[in-house]
Design an enzyme around this catalytic site. Sequence first.
Site, PDB file in Angstrom:
ATOM      1  N   LYS A   1       0.863  -1.187   0.000  1.00  0.00           N
ATOM      2  CA  LYS A   1       0.000   0.000   0.000  1.00  0.00           C
ATOM      3  C   LYS A   1       0.893   1.228   0.000  1.00  0.00           C
ATOM      4  CE  LYS A   1      -4.423   0.960   0.044  1.00  0.00           C
ATOM      5  NZ  LYS A   1      -5.503   0.158  -0.542  1.00  0.00           N
TER       6      LYS A   1
ATOM      7  N   GLY B   1     -20.757   6.385   2.552  1.00  0.00           N
ATOM      8  CA  GLY B   1     -19.843   6.752   1.471  1.00  0.00           C
ATOM      9  C   GLY B   1     -20.610   6.880   0.172  1.00  0.00           C
TER      10      GLY B   1
ATOM     11  N   GLY C   1     -18.550   7.280  -2.913  1.00  0.00           N
ATOM     12  CA  GLY C   1     -17.441   7.344  -3.860  1.00  0.00           C
ATOM     13  C   GLY C   1     -17.487   6.156  -4.807  1.00  0.00           C
ATOM     14  N   ASN C   2     -16.322   5.798  -5.300  1.00  0.00           N
ATOM     15  CA  ASN C   2     -16.240   4.745  -6.314  1.00  0.00           C
ATOM     16  C   ASN C   2     -16.912   3.455  -5.853  1.00  0.00           C
ATOM     17  OD1 ASN C   2     -14.473   2.172  -7.057  1.00  0.00           O
ATOM     18  ND2 ASN C   2     -14.601   3.500  -8.839  1.00  0.00           N
TER      19      ASN C   2
HETATM   20  P1  NAD Z   1     -13.645   7.517  -2.685  1.00  0.00           P
HETATM   21  O1  NAD Z   1     -12.666   8.548  -2.329  1.00  0.00           O
HETATM   22  O2  NAD Z   1     -14.082   7.370  -4.108  1.00  0.00           O
HETATM   23  O3  NAD Z   1     -14.996   7.696  -1.811  1.00  0.00           O
HETATM   24  C1  NAD Z   1     -15.004   7.818  -0.433  1.00  0.00           C
HETATM   25  C2  NAD Z   1     -16.390   8.293  -0.025  1.00  0.00           C
HETATM   26  O4  NAD Z   1     -16.470   8.288   1.395  1.00  0.00           O
HETATM   27  C3  NAD Z   1     -16.731   9.710  -0.467  1.00  0.00           C
HETATM   28  O5  NAD Z   1     -18.068   9.727  -0.956  1.00  0.00           O
HETATM   29  C4  NAD Z   1     -16.675  10.530   0.820  1.00  0.00           C
HETATM   30  O6  NAD Z   1     -17.589  11.601   0.788  1.00  0.00           O
HETATM   31  C5  NAD Z   1     -17.103   9.478   1.826  1.00  0.00           C
HETATM   32  N1  NAD Z   1     -16.707   9.724   3.206  1.00  0.00           N
HETATM   33  C6  NAD Z   1     -15.496  10.049   3.708  1.00  0.00           C
HETATM   34  N2  NAD Z   1     -15.559  10.176   5.037  1.00  0.00           N
HETATM   35  C7  NAD Z   1     -16.832   9.915   5.393  1.00  0.00           C
HETATM   36  C8  NAD Z   1     -17.544   9.891   6.623  1.00  0.00           C
HETATM   37  N3  NAD Z   1     -16.934  10.137   7.786  1.00  0.00           N
HETATM   38  N4  NAD Z   1     -18.862   9.590   6.596  1.00  0.00           N
HETATM   39  C9  NAD Z   1     -19.489   9.339   5.433  1.00  0.00           C
HETATM   40  N5  NAD Z   1     -18.883   9.343   4.246  1.00  0.00           N
HETATM   41  C10 NAD Z   1     -17.579   9.632   4.221  1.00  0.00           C
HETATM   42  O7  NAD Z   1     -13.052   6.136  -2.129  1.00  0.00           O
HETATM   43  P2  NAD Z   1     -13.374   4.672  -2.604  1.00  0.00           P
HETATM   44  O8  NAD Z   1     -12.413   4.293  -3.662  1.00  0.00           O
HETATM   45  O9  NAD Z   1     -14.835   4.522  -2.848  1.00  0.00           O
HETATM   46  O10 NAD Z   1     -12.942   3.838  -1.297  1.00  0.00           O
HETATM   47  C11 NAD Z   1     -13.803   3.708  -0.178  1.00  0.00           C
HETATM   48  C12 NAD Z   1     -13.250   2.604   0.721  1.00  0.00           C
HETATM   49  O11 NAD Z   1     -13.129   1.388  -0.023  1.00  0.00           O
HETATM   50  C13 NAD Z   1     -11.848   2.847   1.318  1.00  0.00           C
HETATM   51  O12 NAD Z   1     -11.791   2.217   2.576  1.00  0.00           O
HETATM   52  C14 NAD Z   1     -10.937   2.121   0.345  1.00  0.00           C
HETATM   53  O13 NAD Z   1      -9.706   1.767   0.924  1.00  0.00           O
HETATM   54  C15 NAD Z   1     -11.795   0.913   0.045  1.00  0.00           C
HETATM   55  N6  NAD Z   1     -11.466   0.230  -1.190  1.00  0.00           N
HETATM   56  C16 NAD Z   1     -11.501   0.871  -2.392  1.00  0.00           C
HETATM   57  C17 NAD Z   1     -11.211   0.155  -3.556  1.00  0.00           C
HETATM   58  C18 NAD Z   1     -11.310   0.785  -4.908  1.00  0.00           C
HETATM   59  O14 NAD Z   1     -11.136   0.071  -5.895  1.00  0.00           O
HETATM   60  N7  NAD Z   1     -11.625   2.049  -5.025  1.00  0.00           N
HETATM   61  C19 NAD Z   1     -10.857  -1.193  -3.486  1.00  0.00           C
HETATM   62  C20 NAD Z   1     -10.864  -1.825  -2.250  1.00  0.00           C
HETATM   63  C21 NAD Z   1     -11.169  -1.099  -1.113  1.00  0.00           C
END
Ligand code: NAD
Length: 432
Positions: free
Chosen positions: A111, A223, A225-226
Site C-alpha cells: 500500500k 460513502g 465514492g467509487n
Molecule cells: P472515494 O474517495 O471514491 O470515496 C469515499 C467516499 O467516502 C466519499 O463519498 C466521501 O464523501 C465518503 N466519506 C469520507 N468520510 C466519510 C464519513 N466520515 N462519513 C461518510 N462518508 C464519508 O473512495 P473509494 O475508492 O470509494 O474507497 C472507499 C473505501 O473502499 C476505502 O476504505 C478504500 O480503501 C476501500 N477500497 C476501495 C477500492 C477501490 O477500488 N476504489 C478497493 C478496495 C477497497
Amino acid sequence: MNLITTSKPYNSFEVAQAQFDEVASLLDLDEATRTLLRNALREYTFSIPVRMDDGRVKVFRGFRVQHNDARGPCKGGIRFHPQETIDTVRALAMWMTWKCAVVDIPLGGAKGGVVCDPHNLSAREQEQICRGWVRQVARDVGPFTDVPAPDVMTNAQHMLWMLDEFETLQGGRHPGFITGKPVGMGGSQGRAEATGFGVVFTLREALRDLGLEAEATRASVQGFGNVAQHAIRLYQQLGGTVTCVSSWDQAEQMAFAFRRESGVDLDRLLEIADRFGGIDKEEARKQGYDVIPGEAWLEERVHILIPAALENQINAENAGLIDPSVRLIAEGANGPTSPDADRVLKERGIYVIPDFLANAGGVTCSYFEQVQSNMNYFWEKDEVLAKLDVKMTSAFAAVSELAKKRRLPMREAAYVIAVSRVAQACRDRGWV
Ligand code: NAD
C-alpha cells in the site's frame, strides 16, 4: 474526518496485527512465520518536494509499504489523505496480502500513500505529487515487483501521470507497472465498477446463504465514492432498495446522510455529487431527501449495511445503535469495523462479509488489468465482469463452506484461508 472515535486512538495497524495474531493461533503457526507475517517485508518513507502554484516549495510525506510478496509481485493502492499515517499504510498493505490470497490471485500485498488533501491542490500540484512519489520509489516498484493502483482520493489520471513518470525514468513502455489507468491508455474495462460490483457479488451469495431475496431487502450505505456508487448500482439492479447514503461534506468538515424512504435515485444523486463523492445538501432536499447527521446511516431500519467510506466507522461506541432489523454487513471499505464492534456483531448474530473478501473485486480486476497490459491485449467489459463474478463467487463459496464446516465467523474463515496460503508460499520458498 472521523477517524478517532474511541477513547484510545484508533490504530489500523494494531487492529490488523491483532486480527492476524488470532488467526495465527488458530492455525498454530510457528514463531518465525508469525514474526515474518506480523510486519512488512519492506517499508519506504520519503519526502516529495513540490513547487506549488504560488511559487513556494511544499514538502509532502510519502509512503510505500510492501507487506509480503511470497505469492507474487506486491499489489496495492496509493491513498491521498490529510490524515494518512505510516500505520494506516502498514495495515492496508497487510490486508492487501490477505485479500489477494483469499481470492487466489498470484499477487502479494502493498500500500502507498501521501499526506495531502487533493481538495486543496490544483491539478498541476497533484501531478507533481504523483511524479515525485514515483521518483522516490522507482527503483523498488515495477511490473514484476510491486504494482500500485488508485485508492481513496486517487484516480485514473493520477495513475497515468505515475506511469508516465515511471516510463520516463525506465525508458520504454511498461503499462503493467500500474493499474487503474484510463480505459484506452492501458486500463481495463470494468475497473471502475469492479470493487462495488464485487461487494454485491458477495452480497448476492450471502443473501442466498441467509435465504433472503434481494428484492425484499433494504440497505443503507456509508460513502458515495467509487465503491459505494457501483455497489448501489448493482444492488439496485438485483432489485434491492437503498434508503440512505452518507457522504463527507468538505465545506462543513463533517458527514451528512441522505435518506429517502422510497429509495435513492442513483443517477440523480450523481448529478448533484462532486468528484469526491460529496453530495449537495440543498439540491438533495429538492429531490426529496431528508438530510440528517452523517452517523445516522448506521441506525437505519434496513436488512443490509454497506460501509464504503473509511476505517473504524463501526466501533464500540456506535455498534449498539445498529437497528435490530440488520441481518448482514458487507464491508466495502477497508477496516470499517473495529474488533470491539466485531464482537458485538458476533453476539447479535449479524452476518459479516469481511472487507478483504467483500472488496477484493478491485484488486481482482487490477490483476486482470495487469495481465491485459502485459500481453497488450484487452478484453471486452462483459468478459471482465464475468471473470470477476466467477472469482468473487468462488472465493465467497470457499470462505462460506469453511465457516460452516468449522463453525467460524466469516472473517475468521477468510483469514484462515488467506493466511494459510501465504504461510505455505513462505514455507515453499524456504523463507521460514
Ligand atoms: P472515494 O474517495 O471514491 O470515496 C469515499 C467516499 O467516502 C466519499 O463519498 C466521501 O464523501 C465518503 N466519506 C469520507 N468520510 C466519510 C464519513 N466520515 N462519513 C461518510 N462518508 C464519508 O473512495 P473509494 O475508492 O470509494 O474507497 C472507499 C473505501 O473502499 C476505502 O476504505 C478504500 O480503501 C476501500 N477500497 C476501495 C477500492 C477501490 O477500488 N476504489 C478497493 C478496495 C477497497
